[in-house]
Design a protein around this motif. Structure first.
Motif, PDB file in Angstrom:
ATOM      1  N   GLY A 111       0.809  -1.212   0.000  1.00 37.30           N
ATOM      2  CA  GLY A 111       0.000   0.000   0.000  1.00 37.30           C
ATOM      3  C   GLY A 111       0.841   1.259   0.000  1.00 37.30           C
ATOM      4  O   GLY A 111       0.530   2.228  -0.708  1.00 37.30           O
ATOM      5  N   ILE A 112       1.911   1.254   0.790  1.00 35.80           N
ATOM      6  CA  ILE A 112       2.814   2.412   0.813  1.00 35.80           C
ATOM      7  C   ILE A 112       3.477   2.586  -0.553  1.00 35.80           C
ATOM      8  O   ILE A 112       3.582   3.709  -1.074  1.00 35.80           O
ATOM      9  N   ALA A 113       3.911   1.474  -1.148  1.00 40.04           N
ATOM     10  CA  ALA A 113       4.525   1.550  -2.471  1.00 40.04           C
ATOM     11  C   ALA A 113       3.541   2.094  -3.498  1.00 40.04           C
ATOM     12  O   ALA A 113       3.898   2.913  -4.356  1.00 40.04           O
ATOM     13  N   ALA A 114       2.289   1.671  -3.408  1.00 32.25           N
ATOM     14  CA  ALA A 114       1.272   2.156  -4.344  1.00 32.25           C
ATOM     15  C   ALA A 114       1.029   3.649  -4.162  1.00 32.25           C
ATOM     16  O   ALA A 114       0.895   4.395  -5.142  1.00 32.25           O
ATOM     17  N   SER A 125      -9.255   1.362  -4.962  1.00 31.35           N
ATOM     18  CA  SER A 125      -8.349   2.504  -4.860  1.00 31.35           C
ATOM     19  C   SER A 125      -7.055   2.099  -4.156  1.00 31.35           C
ATOM     20  O   SER A 125      -6.956   1.023  -3.564  1.00 31.35           O
ATOM     21  N   VAL A 126      -6.074   2.978  -4.197  1.00 32.38           N
ATOM     22  CA  VAL A 126      -4.736   2.789  -3.634  1.00 32.38           C
ATOM     23  C   VAL A 126      -4.031   1.635  -4.354  1.00 32.38           C
ATOM     24  O   VAL A 126      -3.162   1.851  -5.182  1.00 32.38           O
ATOM     25  N   LEU A 127      -4.398   0.402  -4.022  1.00 33.54           N
ATOM     26  CA  LEU A 127      -3.858  -0.772  -4.696  1.00 33.54           C
ATOM     27  C   LEU A 127      -5.037  -1.642  -5.111  1.00 33.54           C
ATOM     28  O   LEU A 127      -5.786  -2.114  -4.263  1.00 33.54           O
ATOM     29  N   ALA A 128      -5.185  -1.861  -6.402  1.00 38.21           N
ATOM     30  CA  ALA A 128      -6.390  -2.511  -6.916  1.00 38.21           C
ATOM     31  C   ALA A 128      -6.630  -3.880  -6.302  1.00 38.21           C
ATOM     32  O   ALA A 128      -7.774  -4.289  -6.097  1.00 38.21           O
ATOM     33  N   THR A 129      -5.562  -4.611  -5.991  1.00 37.65           N
ATOM     34  CA  THR A 129      -5.721  -5.960  -5.451  1.00 37.65           C
ATOM     35  C   THR A 129      -5.981  -5.985  -3.944  1.00 37.65           C
ATOM     36  O   THR A 129      -6.300  -7.035  -3.385  1.00 37.65           O
ATOM     37  N   GLY A 130      -5.869  -4.836  -3.293  1.00 38.13           N
ATOM     38  CA  GLY A 130      -5.998  -4.808  -1.839  1.00 38.13           C
ATOM     39  C   GLY A 130      -7.375  -5.137  -1.324  1.00 38.13           C
ATOM     40  O   GLY A 130      -7.522  -5.605  -0.184  1.00 38.13           O
ATOM     41  N   SER A 142      -4.453  10.225  -8.609  1.00 39.95           N
ATOM     42  CA  SER A 142      -5.471  10.915  -7.787  1.00 39.95           C
ATOM     43  C   SER A 142      -5.979  10.038  -6.648  1.00 39.95           C
ATOM     44  O   SER A 142      -7.185   9.788  -6.522  1.00 39.95           O
ATOM     45  N   ILE A 143      -5.079   9.564  -5.819  1.00 41.70           N
ATOM     46  CA  ILE A 143      -5.481   8.825  -4.627  1.00 41.70           C
ATOM     47  C   ILE A 143      -5.879   9.820  -3.547  1.00 41.70           C
ATOM     48  O   ILE A 143      -5.106  10.690  -3.179  1.00 41.70           O
ATOM     49  N   ARG A 144      -7.085   9.687  -3.034  1.00 42.01           N
ATOM     50  CA  ARG A 144      -7.585  10.602  -2.012  1.00 42.01           C
ATOM     51  C   ARG A 144      -7.173  10.124  -0.622  1.00 42.01           C
ATOM     52  O   ARG A 144      -6.919   8.946  -0.404  1.00 42.01           O
ATOM     53  N   TRP A 145      -7.121  11.056   0.313  1.00 39.85           N
ATOM     54  CA  TRP A 145      -6.742  10.680   1.670  1.00 39.85           C
ATOM     55  C   TRP A 145      -7.779   9.734   2.277  1.00 39.85           C
ATOM     56  O   TRP A 145      -7.441   8.859   3.087  1.00 39.85           O
ATOM     57  N   GLN A 146      -9.052   9.896   1.894  1.00 39.54           N
ATOM     58  CA  GLN A 146     -10.085   8.979   2.394  1.00 39.54           C
ATOM     59  C   GLN A 146      -9.813   7.547   1.942  1.00 39.54           C
ATOM     60  O   GLN A 146     -10.069   6.582   2.684  1.00 39.54           O
ATOM     61  N   ASP A 147      -9.316   7.416   0.710  1.00 39.31           N
ATOM     62  CA  ASP A 147      -9.003   6.082   0.211  1.00 39.31           C
ATOM     63  C   ASP A 147      -7.842   5.465   0.993  1.00 39.31           C
ATOM     64  O   ASP A 147      -7.837   4.258   1.264  1.00 39.31           O
ATOM     65  N   LEU A 148      -6.865   6.287   1.346  1.00 39.93           N
ATOM     66  CA  LEU A 148      -5.737   5.791   2.136  1.00 39.93           C
ATOM     67  C   LEU A 148      -6.192   5.310   3.506  1.00 39.93           C
ATOM     68  O   LEU A 148      -5.736   4.273   3.999  1.00 39.93           O
ATOM     69  N   VAL A 149      -7.110   6.063   4.120  1.00 38.14           N
ATOM     70  CA  VAL A 149      -7.628   5.668   5.441  1.00 38.14           C
ATOM     71  C   VAL A 149      -8.397   4.357   5.336  1.00 38.14           C
ATOM     72  O   VAL A 149      -8.240   3.462   6.174  1.00 38.14           O
ATOM     73  N   ALA A 150      -9.239   4.244   4.297  1.00 38.27           N
ATOM     74  CA  ALA A 150     -10.016   3.019   4.117  1.00 38.27           C
ATOM     75  C   ALA A 150      -9.099   1.822   3.883  1.00 38.27           C
ATOM     76  O   ALA A 150      -9.318   0.729   4.430  1.00 38.27           O
TER      77      ALA A 150
END
Length: 387
Positions: free
Chosen positions: A118-121, A154-159, A129-137
């Motif tokens: 996730g950090i790498a992504a 979002s963030v990483l599609a496979t996550g 355009s990764i939103r901060w809300q997506d990072l929290v989720a």
């Protein structure tokens, strides 16, 4: 989404007689299932490789045909991993297991690689355009609960599949003891209902709100419908429970012998049916039965101590790194296609070069993640505090 569970070592290698209680049934080392994990992850890799988000062929028609041909591989790989999670967790579970120990082992295994990826992504996909809300989720493993595929992937599609796996892990120790006491008829009923529910989910979804969204890999998909049919964690519990009931039937000697070659052949017509079905139904249902039978057939081969290509040292190694491979391959495809090689490509040779490069880099990176992140952390913390 892959399951990060590894087939575990057990002592006896004979097929239990019918009626043998699951707690007393013999256990074999399921190396064939470990090997199969890599092919499931590879199916997801090919699906993303063919995605319009990473255009391969410069000719639009060729690119569209390629995407159509590979369109069911993602759903196939994810369904296999979800069923496999239920099977392997049940296979390795013991009545003496402590719930706290189970949770620690599961989350120690998935979270480090999940967060590293996730950090790498977040760093490498800064221009998406990764939103901060997506990072929290993503960090809270709750992105699969939001009824919007844009958030889910979002963030990483496979996550997203790991967020679903987390639900499986939370539920499993609370129900497995009840399931162990079920008789033959109840176990078969549970397996049948699990499969039937998987078929029902996309049918129910088709009756729900159909707000159209534009999403790479599923153009013109209805957003809420896609979430409900494909991502919704409670709906995906039926895939997981199918693996649980199948494992209980196998360990108690109540599952008939399954022919491994015939199961492999069954994937061909099922894949054709999936390809010509409505998108969400194809991704969700037609291949599930073959996935269950393939896992059972492979387990039965291992129980009978019949070595195969799948149980070879090379395939076991690839199976062990498949979780990391599943997590990192999307980033590798993005960097190579968008940043380095600048697809799409005019020649088949360039497409092959792109495919081979992405596969080799993904496997190498996965091995490094497995060797230097996953393995040390699992060894250090999976048994912490246990007597």
């Amino acid at each position: 989404m892959t399951s990060p569970d590894r087939a575990e070592i057990r002592t006896r290698a004979t097929v239990p007689q019918e009626g043998t209680p699951p707690a007393l049934a013999g256990r074999a080392r399921l190396d064939s299932l470990t090997g199969l994990r890599f092919f499931a992850a590879l199916a997801v890799f090919v699906f993303h490789f063919s995605s319009p988000g990473f255009p391969t062929f410069a000719d639009p028609r060729t690119n569209a045909d390629f995407n159509t041909a590979a369109s069911q591989l993602g759903g196939l790989g994810v369904a296999f991993f979800f069923v496999l999670s239920g099977f392997v967790l049940t296979w390795s579970a013991r009545s003496t297991d402590r719930i706290s120990g189970f949770y620690r082992r599961r989350f120690v295994k998935i979270l480090p690689l999940y967060y590293v990826a996730g950090i790498a992504a977040a760093v490498l996909l800064w221009d998406v355009s990764i939103r901060w809300q997506d990072l929290v989720a993503y960090a809270g493993l709750v992105q699969a609960w939001v009824p919007n595929p844009v958030v889910n992937f979002s963030v990483l599609a496979t996550g997203w599949s790991l967020a679903v796996e987390a639900v499986f892990y939370l539920v499993f120790p609370l129900v497995i003891r009840r399931f162990r006491g079920l008789g033959r008829r109840a176990l078969w009923t549970g397996l049948a209902l699990s499969v039937a529910t998987a078929f029902l989910m996309p049918i129910l979804a088709s009756r729900m709100p159909a707000e159209i969204i534009e999403f790479v890999g599923a153009p013109n998909a209805a957003g809420f419908q896609m979430w409900f049919a494909y991502v919704f964690p409670l709906g995906r519990l039926c895939d997981f429970s199918a693996g649980v009931f199948a494992a209980l039937l196998v360990t108690s000697g109540r599952f008939p012998r399954v022919s491994f070659p015939w199961v492999l052949i069954s994937f061909v017509p099922c894949y054709v049916v999936a390809s010509y079905s409505p998108l969400l139904f194809g991704w969700r249902a037609p291949l599930l039965i073959s996935c269950v039978l393939l896992i059972v057939a492979a387990a039965q081969r291992d129980i009978a101590q019949r070595p195969s290509f799948l149980s070879s040292r090379t395939m076991v190694l690839l199976g062990n790194v498949s979780f990391a491979f599943y997590l990192c391959h999307y980033l590798v495809l993005h960097i190579l296609n968008i940043k380095v090689m600048h697809g799409p490509f005019d020649s088949v040779a360039m497409v092959i070069t792109y495919f081979a490069s992405a596969l080799v880099v993904s496997v190498a990176l996965a091995w490094l993640m497995h060797r230097y992140v996953e393995t040390p952390i699992v060894r250090r913390f999976s048994t912490a505090g246990e007597q």
